[in-house]
Design a protein around this motif. Sequence first.
Motif, PDB file in Angstrom:
ATOM      1  N   VAL A 156       0.838  -1.203   0.000  1.00 36.41           N
ATOM      2  CA  VAL A 156       0.000   0.000   0.000  1.00 36.41           C
ATOM      3  C   VAL A 156       0.875   1.257   0.000  1.00 36.41           C
ATOM      4  O   VAL A 156       0.369   2.365  -0.011  1.00 36.41           O
ATOM      5  CB  VAL A 156      -0.993   0.024   1.194  1.00 36.41           C
ATOM      6  CG1 VAL A 156      -2.023  -1.079   1.023  1.00 36.41           C
ATOM      7  CG2 VAL A 156      -0.271  -0.114   2.514  1.00 36.41           C
ATOM      8  N   ASP A 157       2.194   1.026   0.010  1.00 37.29           N
ATOM      9  CA  ASP A 157       3.149   2.126  -0.056  1.00 37.29           C
ATOM     10  C   ASP A 157       3.532   2.277  -1.521  1.00 37.29           C
ATOM     11  O   ASP A 157       4.260   1.468  -2.063  1.00 37.29           O
ATOM     12  CB  ASP A 157       4.369   1.756   0.796  1.00 37.29           C
ATOM     13  CG  ASP A 157       5.503   2.737   0.643  1.00 37.29           C
ATOM     14  OD1 ASP A 157       5.364   3.707  -0.113  1.00 37.29           O
ATOM     15  OD2 ASP A 157       6.538   2.518   1.288  1.00 37.29           O
ATOM     16  N   MET A 158       3.039   3.305  -2.125  1.00 38.45           N
ATOM     17  CA  MET A 158       3.232   3.414  -3.575  1.00 38.45           C
ATOM     18  C   MET A 158       4.683   3.694  -3.967  1.00 38.45           C
ATOM     19  O   MET A 158       5.001   3.817  -5.132  1.00 38.45           O
ATOM     20  CB  MET A 158       2.261   4.427  -4.185  1.00 38.45           C
ATOM     21  CG  MET A 158       0.811   3.927  -4.160  1.00 38.45           C
ATOM     22  SD  MET A 158       0.597   2.208  -4.765  1.00 38.45           S
ATOM     23  CE  MET A 158       0.664   2.465  -6.535  1.00 38.45           C
ATOM     24  N   GLN A 159       5.565   3.777  -2.980  1.00 34.19           N
ATOM     25  CA  GLN A 159       6.976   3.956  -3.329  1.00 34.19           C
ATOM     26  C   GLN A 159       7.640   2.661  -3.795  1.00 34.19           C
ATOM     27  O   GLN A 159       8.721   2.686  -4.347  1.00 34.19           O
ATOM     28  CB  GLN A 159       7.752   4.492  -2.125  1.00 34.19           C
ATOM     29  CG  GLN A 159       7.409   5.933  -1.819  1.00 34.19           C
ATOM     30  CD  GLN A 159       8.234   6.465  -0.672  1.00 34.19           C
ATOM     31  OE1 GLN A 159       9.263   5.903  -0.315  1.00 34.19           O
ATOM     32  NE2 GLN A 159       7.781   7.550  -0.090  1.00 34.19           N
ATOM     33  N   LEU A 160       6.985   1.526  -3.523  1.00 33.48           N
ATOM     34  CA  LEU A 160       7.622   0.250  -3.859  1.00 33.48           C
ATOM     35  C   LEU A 160       7.941   0.113  -5.354  1.00 33.48           C
ATOM     36  O   LEU A 160       9.082  -0.220  -5.697  1.00 33.48           O
ATOM     37  CB  LEU A 160       6.786  -0.926  -3.343  1.00 33.48           C
ATOM     38  CG  LEU A 160       7.393  -2.303  -3.605  1.00 33.48           C
ATOM     39  CD1 LEU A 160       8.672  -2.525  -2.799  1.00 33.48           C
ATOM     40  CD2 LEU A 160       6.399  -3.422  -3.300  1.00 33.48           C
ATOM     41  N   PRO A 161       6.977   0.352  -6.248  1.00 33.87           N
ATOM     42  CA  PRO A 161       7.328   0.236  -7.672  1.00 33.87           C
ATOM     43  C   PRO A 161       8.486   1.162  -8.071  1.00 33.87           C
ATOM     44  O   PRO A 161       9.371   0.750  -8.840  1.00 33.87           O
ATOM     45  CB  PRO A 161       6.026   0.629  -8.388  1.00 33.87           C
ATOM     46  CG  PRO A 161       4.946   0.296  -7.417  1.00 33.87           C
ATOM     47  CD  PRO A 161       5.532   0.615  -6.069  1.00 33.87           C
ATOM     48  N   MET A 183      -5.949  -1.130  -4.259  1.00 32.18           N
ATOM     49  CA  MET A 183      -4.613  -0.573  -4.056  1.00 32.18           C
ATOM     50  C   MET A 183      -3.557  -1.596  -4.450  1.00 32.18           C
ATOM     51  O   MET A 183      -2.591  -1.280  -5.154  1.00 32.18           O
ATOM     52  CB  MET A 183      -4.477  -0.223  -2.566  1.00 32.18           C
ATOM     53  CG  MET A 183      -3.270   0.572  -2.238  1.00 32.18           C
ATOM     54  SD  MET A 183      -3.449   2.247  -2.876  1.00 32.18           S
ATOM     55  CE  MET A 183      -2.387   3.087  -1.721  1.00 32.18           C
ATOM     56  N   ALA A 184      -3.742  -2.825  -3.974  1.00 31.31           N
ATOM     57  CA  ALA A 184      -2.780  -3.887  -4.254  1.00 31.31           C
ATOM     58  C   ALA A 184      -2.676  -4.138  -5.753  1.00 31.31           C
ATOM     59  O   ALA A 184      -1.577  -4.255  -6.289  1.00 31.31           O
ATOM     60  CB  ALA A 184      -3.172  -5.167  -3.512  1.00 31.31           C
ATOM     61  N   ILE A 185      -3.826  -4.196  -6.417  1.00 30.87           N
ATOM     62  CA  ILE A 185      -3.816  -4.465  -7.862  1.00 30.87           C
ATOM     63  C   ILE A 185      -3.040  -3.379  -8.606  1.00 30.87           C
ATOM     64  O   ILE A 185      -2.252  -3.669  -9.503  1.00 30.87           O
ATOM     65  CB  ILE A 185      -5.263  -4.600  -8.424  1.00 30.87           C
ATOM     66  CG1 ILE A 185      -5.885  -5.912  -7.925  1.00 30.87           C
ATOM     67  CG2 ILE A 185      -5.264  -4.572  -9.951  1.00 30.87           C
ATOM     68  CD1 ILE A 185      -7.343  -6.094  -8.284  1.00 30.87           C
ATOM     69  N   ARG A 186      -3.222  -2.112  -8.185  1.00 28.34           N
ATOM     70  CA  ARG A 186      -2.494  -1.024  -8.851  1.00 28.34           C
ATOM     71  C   ARG A 186      -0.980  -1.191  -8.711  1.00 28.34           C
ATOM     72  O   ARG A 186      -0.243  -1.060  -9.678  1.00 28.34           O
ATOM     73  CB  ARG A 186      -2.924   0.339  -8.286  1.00 28.34           C
ATOM     74  CG  ARG A 186      -4.153   0.902  -8.996  1.00 28.34           C
ATOM     75  CD  ARG A 186      -4.255   2.422  -8.824  1.00 28.34           C
ATOM     76  NE  ARG A 186      -4.411   2.813  -7.434  1.00 28.34           N
ATOM     77  CZ  ARG A 186      -5.567   2.787  -6.761  1.00 28.34           C
ATOM     78  NH1 ARG A 186      -6.660   2.361  -7.357  1.00 28.34           N
ATOM     79  NH2 ARG A 186      -5.627   3.158  -5.500  1.00 28.34           N
ATOM     80  N   ALA A 187      -0.550  -1.503  -7.481  1.00 23.45           N
ATOM     81  CA  ALA A 187       0.890  -1.674  -7.251  1.00 23.45           C
ATOM     82  C   ALA A 187       1.410  -2.900  -8.006  1.00 23.45           C
ATOM     83  O   ALA A 187       2.472  -2.850  -8.637  1.00 23.45           O
ATOM     84  CB  ALA A 187       1.166  -1.800  -5.754  1.00 23.45           C
ATOM     85  N   LEU A 188       0.659  -3.985  -7.944  1.00 23.93           N
ATOM     86  CA  LEU A 188       1.098  -5.220  -8.598  1.00 23.93           C
ATOM     87  C   LEU A 188       1.162  -5.046 -10.117  1.00 23.93           C
ATOM     88  O   LEU A 188       2.085  -5.547 -10.766  1.00 23.93           O
ATOM     89  CB  LEU A 188       0.181  -6.390  -8.213  1.00 23.93           C
ATOM     90  CG  LEU A 188       0.211  -6.802  -6.732  1.00 23.93           C
ATOM     91  CD1 LEU A 188      -0.841  -7.875  -6.442  1.00 23.93           C
ATOM     92  CD2 LEU A 188       1.593  -7.291  -6.298  1.00 23.93           C
ATOM     93  N   ASP A 189       0.185  -4.322 -10.669  1.00 20.70           N
ATOM     94  CA  ASP A 189       0.191  -4.065 -12.114  1.00 20.70           C
ATOM     95  C   ASP A 189       1.460  -3.326 -12.548  1.00 20.70           C
ATOM     96  O   ASP A 189       2.071  -3.665 -13.560  1.00 20.70           O
ATOM     97  CB  ASP A 189      -1.038  -3.237 -12.521  1.00 20.70           C
ATOM     98  CG  ASP A 189      -2.241  -4.128 -12.838  1.00 20.70           C
ATOM     99  OD1 ASP A 189      -2.040  -5.304 -13.194  1.00 20.70           O
ATOM    100  OD2 ASP A 189      -3.381  -3.636 -12.705  1.00 20.70           O
ATOM    101  N   LYS A 190       1.837  -2.328 -11.758  1.00 24.75           N
ATOM    102  CA  LYS A 190       3.051  -1.563 -12.075  1.00 24.75           C
ATOM    103  C   LYS A 190       4.279  -2.467 -12.040  1.00 24.75           C
ATOM    104  O   LYS A 190       5.139  -2.399 -12.915  1.00 24.75           O
ATOM    105  CB  LYS A 190       3.255  -0.433 -11.061  1.00 24.75           C
ATOM    106  CG  LYS A 190       2.384   0.776 -11.311  1.00 24.75           C
ATOM    107  CD  LYS A 190       2.864   1.941 -10.446  1.00 24.75           C
ATOM    108  CE  LYS A 190       1.885   3.101 -10.547  1.00 24.75           C
ATOM    109  NZ  LYS A 190       2.151   4.138  -9.552  1.00 24.75           N
TER     110      LYS A 190
END
Length: 277
Positions: free
Chosen positions: A123-128, A160-167
Amino acid sequence: SCKGHHRAFAVYRPELNKYSVQRLSLMSELRSALSEGQLSLYYQPKVLLADGRVSGAECLIRWIHPVHGFIPPDQFIPLAEQTGAIRDVTRWALTEAMRQQQQWSEAGLELNMAVNISPLDLVDMQLPEMVASLFSEFSANKGGLTLEVTESAVMSDPDMAIRALDKLKAMGVILSIDDFGTGYSSMAQLKKMPVHELKIDKAFVLDLATNSEDQVMVNTLLGLARHLGLKTVAEGVEDATSLAFLKQAGCHKAQGFYMSKPLPAAQFSDWLKQYQS
Ligand code: C2E
Ligand code: CA
Ligand code: CA
Ligand code: CA
């Protein structure tokens, strides 16, 4: 998992966990652990069941504390999650994994590195972004990166997870659902998850050789994965019978003490030479 090969270190005292003051001091010490090099990664091979080749390694974090000795991840990762220090731990683990991967790559070993990420990282969008910058720093690596994410991470905030995983997926990262079968996943959500692989938890695998209920569970989980078009890894393989069962049942990869315990980098490459000869 900290028996045997860690005999040289003092055993971590569980009573430490009971006292919040000591927990707090442990947490403040985690900051210095990061900067003073008290953390290290151990590597456990993942073997392809079809031909026995080693495809890569799971990177498992260890904290060798100057006073308390060996502290297993189950003891400090949850604390790091509570205090937010997990972001630094994840950054450290990813960087260390890719640095080691590069070193092995230069020695002619192409290994996929699997790093555990915490639900909070998702959920931390900094990961990608973090992964993207490491990819440009270590661009020579061909082995690839796998991120192991638990079901709960994905299910707590699916959008949220899907957005991060997609990236991450778009960047070529392999995504694996960790501890599969132990959480409360929704099959409807799982179908929508942009993941490549299900990792069957060791709870179903440790007694696979003798426990018929586990055999039914593993077959069911493998069937589910097959229907969803996902690859499969089983962890916690401790004997030849379980390994043979998994191979015959169509599981793709296996990991466990039967092949090797998690090892420090130098011992891992020694193990690999031995295994390949
Ligand atoms: P996990 O991701 O489910 O990792 C598998 C655990 O099973 C590891 O414990 C491994 O040593 C152990 N294991 C592997 N094969 C066998 C086997 O054949 N038999 C048995 N009995 N155990 C086996 P470990 O290294 O103590 O890690 C515990 C947990 O700590 C991991 O569970 C993971 O959730 C977490 N963890 C470890 N490293 C990291 C990290 O860098 N970041 C985060 N966020 N979590 C980590
Ligand atoms: Ca894992
Ligand atoms: Ca597990
Ligand atoms: Ca886990």
